[in-house]
Design a protein around this motif. Structure first.
Motif, PDB file in Angstrom:
ATOM      1  N   LEU A 184       0.276   1.490  -3.992  1.00 31.81           N
ATOM      2  CA  LEU A 184      -1.083   2.026  -4.113  1.00 31.81           C
ATOM      3  C   LEU A 184      -1.212   3.477  -3.676  1.00 31.81           C
ATOM      4  O   LEU A 184      -1.921   4.255  -4.323  1.00 31.81           O
ATOM      5  CB  LEU A 184      -2.065   1.124  -3.361  1.00 31.81           C
ATOM      6  CG  LEU A 184      -2.130  -0.300  -3.923  1.00 31.81           C
ATOM      7  CD1 LEU A 184      -2.968  -1.193  -3.041  1.00 31.81           C
ATOM      8  CD2 LEU A 184      -2.630  -0.294  -5.352  1.00 31.81           C
ATOM      9  N   ASP A 185      -0.525   3.856  -2.601  1.00 29.28           N
ATOM     10  CA  ASP A 185      -0.597   5.258  -2.167  1.00 29.28           C
ATOM     11  C   ASP A 185       0.004   6.208  -3.203  1.00 29.28           C
ATOM     12  O   ASP A 185      -0.355   7.385  -3.249  1.00 29.28           O
ATOM     13  CB  ASP A 185       0.117   5.454  -0.825  1.00 29.28           C
ATOM     14  CG  ASP A 185      -0.629   4.820   0.337  1.00 29.28           C
ATOM     15  OD1 ASP A 185      -1.789   4.373   0.152  1.00 29.28           O
ATOM     16  OD2 ASP A 185      -0.046   4.750   1.442  1.00 29.28           O
ATOM     17  N   GLN A 186       0.904   5.701  -4.054  1.00 29.52           N
ATOM     18  CA  GLN A 186       1.535   6.526  -5.080  1.00 29.52           C
ATOM     19  C   GLN A 186       0.657   6.658  -6.327  1.00 29.52           C
ATOM     20  O   GLN A 186       0.972   7.433  -7.224  1.00 29.52           O
ATOM     21  CB  GLN A 186       2.893   5.926  -5.485  1.00 29.52           C
ATOM     22  CG  GLN A 186       3.814   5.616  -4.333  1.00 29.52           C
ATOM     23  CD  GLN A 186       4.008   6.781  -3.378  1.00 29.52           C
ATOM     24  OE1 GLN A 186       4.238   7.899  -3.812  1.00 29.52           O
ATOM     25  NE2 GLN A 186       3.908   6.516  -2.086  1.00 29.52           N
ATOM     26  N   LEU A 187      -0.412   5.890  -6.376  1.00 32.65           N
ATOM     27  CA  LEU A 187      -1.254   5.856  -7.575  1.00 32.65           C
ATOM     28  C   LEU A 187      -2.595   6.564  -7.385  1.00 32.65           C
ATOM     29  O   LEU A 187      -3.516   6.355  -8.176  1.00 32.65           O
ATOM     30  CB  LEU A 187      -1.492   4.402  -7.993  1.00 32.65           C
ATOM     31  CG  LEU A 187      -0.244   3.636  -8.416  1.00 32.65           C
ATOM     32  CD1 LEU A 187      -0.573   2.167  -8.634  1.00 32.65           C
ATOM     33  CD2 LEU A 187       0.389   4.262  -9.646  1.00 32.65           C
ATOM     34  N   GLU A 188      -2.686   7.402  -6.376  1.00 33.66           N
ATOM     35  CA  GLU A 188      -3.935   8.121  -6.140  1.00 33.66           C
ATOM     36  C   GLU A 188      -4.322   8.908  -7.391  1.00 33.66           C
ATOM     37  O   GLU A 188      -3.495   9.598  -7.998  1.00 33.66           O
ATOM     38  CB  GLU A 188      -3.775   9.068  -4.953  1.00 33.66           C
ATOM     39  CG  GLU A 188      -5.091   9.689  -4.532  1.00 33.66           C
ATOM     40  CD  GLU A 188      -4.956  10.456  -3.230  1.00 33.66           C
ATOM     41  OE1 GLU A 188      -5.596  11.502  -3.136  1.00 33.66           O
ATOM     42  OE2 GLU A 188      -4.223  10.000  -2.340  1.00 33.66           O
ATOM     43  N   GLY A 189      -5.566   8.749  -7.819  1.00 33.07           N
ATOM     44  CA  GLY A 189      -6.059   9.446  -8.996  1.00 33.07           C
ATOM     45  C   GLY A 189      -5.807   8.732 -10.311  1.00 33.07           C
ATOM     46  O   GLY A 189      -6.290   9.165 -11.348  1.00 33.07           O
ATOM     47  N   ARG A 211       0.840  -1.201   0.000  1.00 34.94           N
ATOM     48  CA  ARG A 211       0.000   0.000   0.000  1.00 34.94           C
ATOM     49  C   ARG A 211       0.881   1.258   0.000  1.00 34.94           C
ATOM     50  O   ARG A 211       0.670   2.176  -0.793  1.00 34.94           O
ATOM     51  CB  ARG A 211      -0.939   0.008   1.202  1.00 34.94           C
ATOM     52  CG  ARG A 211      -1.882   1.201   1.182  1.00 34.94           C
ATOM     53  CD  ARG A 211      -3.124   1.018   2.007  1.00 34.94           C
ATOM     54  NE  ARG A 211      -3.933  -0.112   1.651  1.00 34.94           N
ATOM     55  CZ  ARG A 211      -4.747  -0.174   0.592  1.00 34.94           C
ATOM     56  NH1 ARG A 211      -4.839   0.844  -0.222  1.00 34.94           N
ATOM     57  NH2 ARG A 211      -5.461  -1.253   0.362  1.00 34.94           N
ATOM     58  N   ARG A 212       1.882   1.297   0.866  1.00 35.04           N
ATOM     59  CA  ARG A 212       2.741   2.483   0.993  1.00 35.04           C
ATOM     60  C   ARG A 212       3.564   2.735  -0.279  1.00 35.04           C
ATOM     61  O   ARG A 212       3.643   3.858  -0.754  1.00 35.04           O
ATOM     62  CB  ARG A 212       3.670   2.323   2.205  1.00 35.04           C
ATOM     63  CG  ARG A 212       4.598   3.499   2.443  1.00 35.04           C
ATOM     64  CD  ARG A 212       5.380   3.418   3.746  1.00 35.04           C
ATOM     65  NE  ARG A 212       6.149   2.194   3.918  1.00 35.04           N
ATOM     66  CZ  ARG A 212       5.803   1.177   4.714  1.00 35.04           C
ATOM     67  NH1 ARG A 212       4.683   1.216   5.421  1.00 35.04           N
ATOM     68  NH2 ARG A 212       6.566   0.107   4.811  1.00 35.04           N
TER      69      ARG A 212
END
Length: 155
Positions: A128-133, A124-125
């Motif tokens: 996924l958190d880097q792929l917001e939007g 996630r860190r």
């Protein structure tokens, strides 16, 4: 097969360089996280995961190596380490006495479940958190095309 030389555009160059960096950095970052927090290297986590998903929690060594994208000799070394920890057993293959199956032990399943939160937090860190939007369905489709492309160097 000859292709005409076509330089990369600045945007293409940016994507290629970023992708190369991700391929280098990401596995190391996730490995460090789950070794520190889950006491299991990423390759061991991957093997235990594949075995946990297999029918009867076992796979032929050659199939396991292919599923984890490592050589058979590499998989033998990995399974030997996991076996020494009691996480995996090797047993004769019922279909072919020459072959071996790797079997996920109860202790291996417990270790996998122990390491899973660290792995998920790391994924996630770092991903996924880097792929917001970003359209995840479209990204997954593009990545799947990479994974299934007929690439002569991957043979």
């Amino acid at each position: 097969m000859s292709t005409a030389f076509r330089p990369l555009t600045p945007d293409e160059e940016m994507v290629v360089r970023a992708f190369a960096r991700v391929m280098h950095v990401l596995p190391r970052a996730i490995d460090a996280d789950i070794q520190r927090e889950g006491d299991l290297p990423l390759v061991g986590y991957t093997v235990l995961t594949r075995l946990s998903e297999a029918p009867g929690r076992h796979m032929r060594m050659t199939d396991l190596a292919a599923a984890c994208e490592v050589s058979l000799s590499g998989m033998t070394r990995i399974v030997t380490r996991l076996e020494a920890q009691g996480l995996v057993d090797r047993v004769a293959c019922d279909e072919d006495a020459r072959g071996l199956n790797a079997f996920l032990t109860d202790a291996g399943l417990a270790r996998l479940e122990q390491a899973r939160p660290a792995h998920l937090a790391s994924v996630r860190r770092h991903i996924l958190d880097q792929l917001e939007g970003v359209d995840l369905v479209q990204l997954a489709g593009a990545l799947q095309r990479f994974a299934t492309a007929d690439c002569p160097s991957a043979r």
